[in-house]
Motif scaffolding. Structure first.
Motif, PDB file in Angstrom:
ATOM      1  N   GLY A 120       3.805 -19.323  -2.433  1.00 30.21           N
ATOM      2  CA  GLY A 120       5.175 -18.991  -2.805  1.00 30.21           C
ATOM      3  C   GLY A 120       5.960 -18.443  -1.631  1.00 30.21           C
ATOM      4  O   GLY A 120       7.140 -18.779  -1.432  1.00 30.21           O
ATOM      5  N   LEU A 121       5.332 -17.610  -0.843  1.00 32.69           N
ATOM      6  CA  LEU A 121       5.980 -17.069   0.357  1.00 32.69           C
ATOM      7  C   LEU A 121       6.294 -18.169   1.357  1.00 32.69           C
ATOM      8  O   LEU A 121       7.367 -18.185   1.971  1.00 32.69           O
ATOM      9  N   ARG A 122       5.336 -19.071   1.528  1.00 25.78           N
ATOM     10  CA  ARG A 122       5.547 -20.179   2.473  1.00 25.78           C
ATOM     11  C   ARG A 122       6.714 -21.045   2.018  1.00 25.78           C
ATOM     12  O   ARG A 122       7.548 -21.470   2.820  1.00 25.78           O
ATOM     13  N   ARG A 123       6.807 -21.263   0.720  1.00 21.40           N
ATOM     14  CA  ARG A 123       7.900 -22.073   0.175  1.00 21.40           C
ATOM     15  C   ARG A 123       9.254 -21.410   0.412  1.00 21.40           C
ATOM     16  O   ARG A 123      10.242 -22.086   0.705  1.00 21.40           O
ATOM     17  N   LEU A 124       9.296 -20.098   0.304  1.00 17.63           N
ATOM     18  CA  LEU A 124      10.547 -19.374   0.518  1.00 17.63           C
ATOM     19  C   LEU A 124      11.000 -19.419   1.975  1.00 17.63           C
ATOM     20  O   LEU A 124      12.191 -19.374   2.261  1.00 17.63           O
ATOM     21  N   GLY A 125      10.046 -19.438   2.875  1.00 15.91           N
ATOM     22  CA  GLY A 125      10.386 -19.403   4.295  1.00 15.91           C
ATOM     23  C   GLY A 125      10.658 -18.002   4.806  1.00 15.91           C
ATOM     24  O   GLY A 125      11.397 -17.820   5.786  1.00 15.91           O
ATOM     25  N   VAL A 126      10.040 -16.985   4.174  1.00 18.17           N
ATOM     26  CA  VAL A 126      10.284 -15.601   4.575  1.00 18.17           C
ATOM     27  C   VAL A 126       9.571 -15.279   5.886  1.00 18.17           C
ATOM     28  O   VAL A 126       8.611 -15.939   6.274  1.00 18.17           O
ATOM     29  N   SER A 127      10.068 -14.229   6.538  1.00 21.82           N
ATOM     30  CA  SER A 127       9.424 -13.779   7.768  1.00 21.82           C
ATOM     31  C   SER A 127       8.388 -12.702   7.491  1.00 21.82           C
ATOM     32  O   SER A 127       7.481 -12.499   8.293  1.00 21.82           O
ATOM     33  N   HIS A 128       8.536 -11.988   6.355  1.00 20.07           N
ATOM     34  CA  HIS A 128       7.567 -10.925   6.064  1.00 20.07           C
ATOM     35  C   HIS A 128       7.316 -10.800   4.567  1.00 20.07           C
ATOM     36  O   HIS A 128       8.112 -11.262   3.744  1.00 20.07           O
ATOM     37  N   TYR A 129       6.182 -10.179   4.248  1.00 19.08           N
ATOM     38  CA  TYR A 129       5.802  -9.921   2.864  1.00 19.08           C
ATOM     39  C   TYR A 129       5.380  -8.466   2.764  1.00 19.08           C
ATOM     40  O   TYR A 129       4.453  -8.019   3.440  1.00 19.08           O
ATOM     41  N   ARG A 130       6.105  -7.722   1.919  1.00 19.05           N
ATOM     42  CA  ARG A 130       5.721  -6.333   1.695  1.00 19.05           C
ATOM     43  C   ARG A 130       4.830  -6.266   0.454  1.00 19.05           C
ATOM     44  O   ARG A 130       5.208  -6.733  -0.626  1.00 19.05           O
ATOM     45  N   PHE A 131       3.668  -5.685   0.616  1.00 18.55           N
ATOM     46  CA  PHE A 131       2.770  -5.481  -0.527  1.00 18.55           C
ATOM     47  C   PHE A 131       2.087  -4.134  -0.350  1.00 18.55           C
ATOM     48  O   PHE A 131       2.124  -3.524   0.726  1.00 18.55           O
ATOM     49  N   SER A 132       1.477  -3.669  -1.411  1.00 20.04           N
ATOM     50  CA  SER A 132       0.793  -2.367  -1.328  1.00 20.04           C
ATOM     51  C   SER A 132      -0.704  -2.549  -1.527  1.00 20.04           C
ATOM     52  O   SER A 132      -1.167  -3.478  -2.207  1.00 20.04           O
ATOM     53  N   LEU A 133      -1.433  -1.660  -0.905  1.00 20.37           N
ATOM     54  CA  LEU A 133      -2.879  -1.590  -1.101  1.00 20.37           C
ATOM     55  C   LEU A 133      -3.163  -0.695  -2.302  1.00 20.37           C
ATOM     56  O   LEU A 133      -2.501   0.325  -2.494  1.00 20.37           O
ATOM     57  N   SER A 134      -4.148  -1.110  -3.093  1.00 17.85           N
ATOM     58  CA  SER A 134      -4.541  -0.277  -4.233  1.00 17.85           C
ATOM     59  C   SER A 134      -5.584   0.725  -3.753  1.00 17.85           C
ATOM     60  O   SER A 134      -6.715   0.372  -3.403  1.00 17.85           O
ATOM     61  N   TRP A 135      -5.181   2.000  -3.708  1.00 22.12           N
ATOM     62  CA  TRP A 135      -6.072   3.074  -3.261  1.00 22.12           C
ATOM     63  C   TRP A 135      -7.360   3.052  -4.078  1.00 22.12           C
ATOM     64  O   TRP A 135      -8.468   3.169  -3.527  1.00 22.12           O
ATOM     65  N   SER A 136      -7.240   2.862  -5.379  1.00 16.79           N
ATOM     66  CA  SER A 136      -8.433   2.907  -6.230  1.00 16.79           C
ATOM     67  C   SER A 136      -9.254   1.620  -6.154  1.00 16.79           C
ATOM     68  O   SER A 136     -10.392   1.586  -6.635  1.00 16.79           O
ATOM     69  N   ARG A 137      -8.713   0.563  -5.561  1.00 14.90           N
ATOM     70  CA  ARG A 137      -9.524  -0.642  -5.347  1.00 14.90           C
ATOM     71  C   ARG A 137     -10.340  -0.501  -4.076  1.00 14.90           C
ATOM     72  O   ARG A 137     -11.470  -0.991  -3.988  1.00 14.90           O
ATOM     73  N   LEU A 138      -9.792   0.177  -3.074  1.00 17.06           N
ATOM     74  CA  LEU A 138     -10.522   0.391  -1.830  1.00 17.06           C
ATOM     75  C   LEU A 138     -11.467   1.576  -1.928  1.00 17.06           C
ATOM     76  O   LEU A 138     -12.596   1.537  -1.413  1.00 17.06           O
ATOM     77  N   LEU A 139     -11.005   2.644  -2.577  1.00 13.02           N
ATOM     78  CA  LEU A 139     -11.828   3.846  -2.777  1.00 13.02           C
ATOM     79  C   LEU A 139     -11.793   4.188  -4.263  1.00 13.02           C
ATOM     80  O   LEU A 139     -10.925   4.929  -4.724  1.00 13.02           O
ATOM     81  N   PRO A 140     -12.692   3.629  -5.056  1.00 10.12           N
ATOM     82  CA  PRO A 140     -12.636   3.797  -6.516  1.00 10.12           C
ATOM     83  C   PRO A 140     -12.555   5.251  -6.964  1.00 10.12           C
ATOM     84  O   PRO A 140     -11.934   5.549  -7.991  1.00 10.12           O
ATOM     85  N   ASN A 141     -13.123   6.148  -6.211  1.00  8.90           N
ATOM     86  CA  ASN A 141     -13.080   7.575  -6.573  1.00  8.90           C
ATOM     87  C   ASN A 141     -12.034   8.343  -5.770  1.00  8.90           C
ATOM     88  O   ASN A 141     -11.981   9.574  -5.836  1.00  8.90           O
ATOM     89  N   GLY A 142     -11.270   7.621  -4.976  1.00  4.26           N
ATOM     90  CA  GLY A 142     -10.263   8.275  -4.150  1.00  4.26           C
ATOM     91  C   GLY A 142     -10.783   8.699  -2.800  1.00  4.26           C
ATOM     92  O   GLY A 142     -10.008   8.975  -1.882  1.00  4.26           O
ATOM     93  N   THR A 143     -12.085   8.784  -2.673  1.00  7.84           N
ATOM     94  CA  THR A 143     -12.738   9.130  -1.410  1.00  7.84           C
ATOM     95  C   THR A 143     -13.914   8.179  -1.226  1.00  7.84           C
ATOM     96  O   THR A 143     -14.150   7.315  -2.076  1.00  7.84           O
ATOM     97  N   ALA A 144     -14.652   8.345  -0.137  1.00 12.79           N
ATOM     98  CA  ALA A 144     -15.798   7.483   0.129  1.00 12.79           C
ATOM     99  C   ALA A 144     -16.750   7.512  -1.079  1.00 12.79           C
ATOM    100  O   ALA A 144     -16.802   8.504  -1.803  1.00 12.79           O
ATOM    101  N   PRO A 145     -17.471   6.430  -1.329  1.00 15.45           N
ATOM    102  CA  PRO A 145     -17.689   5.269  -0.467  1.00 15.45           C
ATOM    103  C   PRO A 145     -16.621   4.181  -0.652  1.00 15.45           C
ATOM    104  O   PRO A 145     -15.929   4.139  -1.651  1.00 15.45           O
ATOM    105  N   ILE A 146     -16.558   3.274   0.334  1.00 15.71           N
ATOM    106  CA  ILE A 146     -15.618   2.149   0.320  1.00 15.71           C
ATOM    107  C   ILE A 146     -16.131   1.065  -0.613  1.00 15.71           C
ATOM    108  O   ILE A 146     -17.343   0.812  -0.690  1.00 15.71           O
TER     109      ILE A 146
END
Length: 998
Positions: A120-146
């Motif tokens: 979809g981004l490629r179709r639009l021809g945009v120069s950038h895509y803003r998205f957010s990282l899910s803290w709880s997807r990377l650190l399920p408990n908010g802290t280590a482990p990853i």
């Protein structure tokens, strides 16, 4: 010259900057000058659409947030966030959608459709895509482990973005705090959180920083602090009141500063990226332009945007207005903390739109002022208040109803408005904006509003299994905008030079002329004596009278005044309507208002005397009884076939009484199709045709005039120009509004096929009973071709869509949604000023009905001269006439005349070219401007060839003058002859006496 206003438009940005200057170096409090500055900008030029492009290398992008779009809430080892817990509580969140998808559990399912989103981004021809990282997807408990699966997911996304050449703009935290941190520490209410956020950020910088140039620490801390921990409207739903809300914000600022210093000290040297914080704001305008109200507006912005922006961009401390008003509620920063927070942003990341504005801004934060959606003024305020920062708009758009599928016209026009305001801020105001991010890439879960609204460029069917992205009309709009890098000037938007043909009719309209049959004073036959000794007044001598003389048209003072005003305007034609209800009060010839008829005769003859052609309508509907005689109005009006015969009888009388003076007739002027039944319209058409044939057979040869009907014809444009459904809706409205009466006369003698087909559909599907009558073959022949020209009244242009968005502006019968383009200029009555609509209408008439003569018999706009000194009407007349010239010159439309509506404010308040105050008519600037265009016969330029027009042969106005004054001329002749005879006698006898003396 008359064309100077339009021709000088490209110089406007430079002119504005010269007049008002670029903003100087900003400082706290300097933003207060924003309101007065924008109140001084030239009107209407500053409000016109700006056709220009953005600077080279301007960044165009789209955005999304993890919780809104990812879904997969229990996939890949993800931990729970505060939003996961909040939406699963038994109590429904305030303002959430009806039962359906639950929160962001699945949402747009971007977690499982990474390649779909990037395509979809490629179709639009945009120069950038803003998205957010899910803290709880990377650190399920908010802290280590990853969580390795989370790490892999975002690495795949970044890799794919790099493959298609899209720059990532990554938000570390977009409201979805791990629930474990809320449970263990109380979330952002705890001083522990800044360090935990620092640790999470370090992980992200280490694993993703090599591929990311733009980082945002967090999004909209105002909403997180105030509604997460103060009001409890949003997760984690803590109702801690203002004190806890301000404390949470204090920790959010500390957390942001820690992360910025972390990147600056340890990652910037190698990764060479930039870090900021996405701050959201509303805009506010004063109830009235007073110093007190402006201070309250400044305070409102301090309490929302300045709360976070001033510590970061100025001095590390809160705004003075907050400190003085909140006293002990507001935490304090130490001097060390102030230095640590100050300057912790590499650019100003701004979020503006539907998330905060009119939604999550508490009413007391407005300080009794008016919320608005002016992005341009906010950008200027930021520029003035915070030292001219580089501004990156990282979230902006509006919304449409959750029921809208792919024709999202409302969304397009808000997007168009915001982007144009950004362009004006750059070009007119000198604000340094380097990027723009539309929100959002695709439909998703819209926080407290659930799925009741949509903000995506791509449509997602949340009930479907595969969650395909389907491009909306806004995709095509944004795609083309990116390709062109803005709104470059187009040839059709540029004014042209040129003139109209010889004999072009320049006219003015007065619906009903001012009728005053009071005779002039010198018709009084009484004898008066002047008392020169005492009273110094004329004293009437009782019982003594002079012989009465015949009445003359010039005796009517009202006529003399109106004619003099028309002469001052230098128009060639004057259009007005007769009053059927007053000429024949009983609806037939049994009672005739001869005084009024004589007045009309005089008015028309006096117009001819000064070489102004009267254009006279037999009937124009008005509110009271449709301007029909009462007896006809009470007996069904146009529903009754007897009205047809009464109209023919009335027309015959008018042709007989006025035909020697009137050569330009209108049978019916602007019959309102909005108020006509199909039966009434049927009879109206037959009445018009019978009157046309009456004139053609019995009066044309002797009177040598022309006759037709005048229709109201506003242009209708599809709201989504890329949508076939919207185009069909626009065509349908044009046929029902114009074609209904035009097609039988100018076309094939019958109603438009679109009308019959649509009525058949709605009658069968929706159980309506709208019967469109049928003409007999003889009636078709009678009606077809009953015209000498096509006369139309045109005032504005409307947009229509096919999808229901606003019930108030939705036509259920025709299934069309009225849409407003908020970038258009509007009059005080909210009529849109769209000059190009006239040209499109004229081309439409030509394409449907051939190369027939066309007269624009009324064209005008309301204006409030007390505020803007008639400038809107000057602009309107200038540009509508220029579009008419394009139709004549470039499109070969057989345009033969143009009339401005209206003559004066007495008969048409706020529409007149003459004001009427204290019984005095005063010409407005628009009258003088129109006169200048008439004098030039258009917009001649240096290269315009000279047009040599043969003088029109007129029926000797001087002879007409003498014919009406035979008695006066006879008396003057007698005096002259007596004088000559006397001289001869004196000479003769003088000589005889002289000879006798000799």
């Amino acid at each position: 010259p008359a064309g100077s206003m339009a021709l000088a438009a490209p110089l406007l940005p430079l002119l504005l900057l010269l007049l008002l200057g670029r903003p100087g170096r900003g400082a706290p409090g300097q933003g207060a000058g924003t309101w007065s500055r924008f109140a001084r900008l030239p009107y209407p030029q500053d409000q016109l659409f700006l056709h220009d492009t953005f600077p080279d290398r301007f960044l165009w992008g789209a955005g999304s947030a993890a919780y809104q779009t990812e879904g997969g809430w229990r996939q890949g080892g993800k931990g729970a966030s505060v939003w996961d817990v909040f939406v699963h509580r038994p109590a429904t969140p305030p303002g959430a959608a009806p039962p359906g998808p639950v929160g962001g559990d699945v949402a747009s399912d971007s977690y499982n459709n990474l390649f779909r989103d990037v395509e979809g981004l490629r179709r639009l021809g945009v120069s950038h895509y803003r998205f957010s990282l899910s803290w709880s997807r990377l650190l399920p408990n908010g802290t280590a482990p990853i969580n390795p699966a989370g790490l892999a997911h975002y690495r795949r996304l970044l890799l794919r973005l790099r493959e298609v050449g899209v720059e990532p703009v990554v938000t570390l935290y977009h409201w979805d705090l791990p629930q474990a941190l809320q449970d263990a520490f109380g979330g952002w209410a705890s001083p522990v959180l800044p360090q935990l956020f620092h640790d999470y950020a370090e992980l992200c910088f280490r694993h993703f920083g090599g591929q990311v140039r733009y980082w945002l620490t967090m999004d909209n801390p105002y909403v997180v602090a105030w509604h997460g921990y103060g009001t409890g409207r949003l997760p984690p739903g803590v109702q801690g009141g203002p004190r806890l809300g301000y404390l949470a914000a204090h920790h959010l600022l500390q957390a942001h500063a820690k992360v910025w210093h972390l990147y600056n000290d340890h990652f910037r040297p190698t990764q060479r990226g930039k870090v900021s914080i996405a701050l959201s704001s509303h805009w506010i305008k004063p109830q009235r332009m007073t110093e007190k109200n402006i201070k309250e507006c400044q305070k409102s912005l301090d309490f929302v945007l300045g709360w976070f922006a001033k510590p970061i961009f100025i001095d590390g401390d809160y705004p003075e207005s907050m400190k003085s008003n909140l006293s002990s509620l507001l935490p304090e920063f130490s001097e060390v903390e102030k230095k640590y927070i100050k300057g912790t942003a590499d650019f100003f990341a701004l979020s503006f739109g539907a998330t905060l504005s009119f939604q999550l801004l508490d009413s007391h934060m407005k300080f009794q002022q008016l919320e608005s959606i002016s992005l341009r003024q906010l950008l200027y305020w930021i520029n003035s208040e915070y030292n001219n920062p580089q501004i990156f708009i990282v979230e902006n758009s509006w919304f449409v109803s959750g029921t809208i599928k792919r024709d999202d016209a409302k969304y397009i026009y808000y997007l168009k408005k915001f982007i144009m305001e950004t362009l004006k801020a750059i070009r007119y105001d000198g604000v340094n904006v380097f990027g723009y991010t539309v929100w959002s890439l695709l439909d998703g879960f819209e926080w407290h509003r659930g799925y009741s609204i949509r903000r995506g460029l791509f449509y997602v069917d949340f009930q479907s299994h595969d969650k395909k992205l389907m491009p909306k009309s806004s995709v095509l709009f944004y795609q083309k905008l990116i390709e062109k890098n803005g709104f470059p000037p187009l040839p059709e938007n540029q004014p042209i030079e040129g003139i109209f043909p010889c004999g072009f009719a320049w006219g003015i309209v007065d619906n009903y002329i001012q009728v005053d049959t009071t005779p002039a004073q010198f018709l009084d036959s009484s004898v008066y004596v002047w008392d020169v000794h005492q009273t110094k007044k004329l004293i009437k001598v009782d019982g003594v009278y002079t012989s009465k003389r015949r009445h003359h048209c010039i005796d009517f003072a009202a006529i003399r005044l109106q004619i003099s005003l028309l002469q001052e305007m230098r128009v060639t034609h004057f259009h007005f309507s007769l009053k059927w209800s007053l000429i024949l009060p009983l609806g037939n010839l049994s009672l005739i208002n001869h005084t009024l008829v004589h007045y009309y005769q005089c008015f028309a003859s006096e117009l001819l005397r000064v070489n102004i052609t009267p254009v006279v309508a037999l009937w124009q509907p008005m509110i009271e009884n449709q301007e029909l005689p009462v007896s006809l109005a009470k007996c069904g009006a146009w529903e009754n076939t007897e009205t047809v015969q009464a109209f023919v009888e009335y027309a015959r009388f008018c042709f007989t009484s006025l035909g020697d003076h009137v050569k330009f007739w209108i049978t019916m002027n602007e019959p309102s199709v909005k108020n006509l039944t199909y039966t009434a319209g049927h009879n109206l058409l037959k009445a018009h045709a019978q009157v046309w044939h009456l004139y053609d057979k019995e009066f044309r040869r002797s009177q040598k005039g022309k006759i037709s009907i005048a229709l109201q014809a506003d242009w209708v444009e599809p709201a989504c120009p890329f949508s076939r459904n919207d185009q069909e809706a626009a065509d349908r409205i044009l046929e029902f509004d114009i074609g209904w009466l035009a097609e039988p006369i100018f076309g094939n003698g019958d109603y438009p096929e679109v009308m019959r087909a649509w009525l058949h559909r709605v009658n069968s599907v929706d159980l309506y009973n709208f019967h469109l009558p049928y003409f007999s073959e003889d009636e078709k022949k009678l009606i077809k071709g009953s015209f000498d020209f096509f006369a139309l009244s045109h005032y504005t242009t409307t947009l229509v869509g096919s999808e229901k968005e606003d019930a108030v502006k939705y036509d259920h019968y025709l299934e069309v949604q009225m849409i407003n383009d908020i970038t258009w200029l509007h009059s005080p009555s909210r009529a849109a000023v769209v000059p190009w609509g006239l040209r499109k209408l004229l081309m439409w008439v030509k394409s449907k009905y051939g190369d027939i003569p066309i007269y624009v018999l009324a064209n005008g706009i309301d204006d409030d001269q007390n505020i803007v000194h008639d400038k809107l009407r000057v602009y309107y007349i200038q540009n509508y006439i220029n579009e008419a010239l394009k139709a004549y010159t470039l499109d070969n439309v057989n345009l033969q005349g143009y009339f401005v509506y209206s003559f004066n404010d007495k008969t048409a308040p706020k529409y007149g070219l003459y004001s009427y105050i204290a019984n005095q008519y005063e010409p407005k600037p628009s009258m003088k401007h129109y006169r200048e265009i008439i004098d030039n016969n258009g917009f001649p330029g240096p290269k315009t060839p000279e047009l040599l027009c043969q003088e029109e042969v007129v029926s000797c106005p001087e002879c007409h003058f003498f014919r009406n004054r035979k008695s006066l001329l006879a008396f003057i002749s007698f005096i002259f002859v007596a004088f000559v005879v006397t001289i001869l006698f004196v000479t003769y006898y003088s000589k005889r006496v002289e000879r006798r003396y000799k």
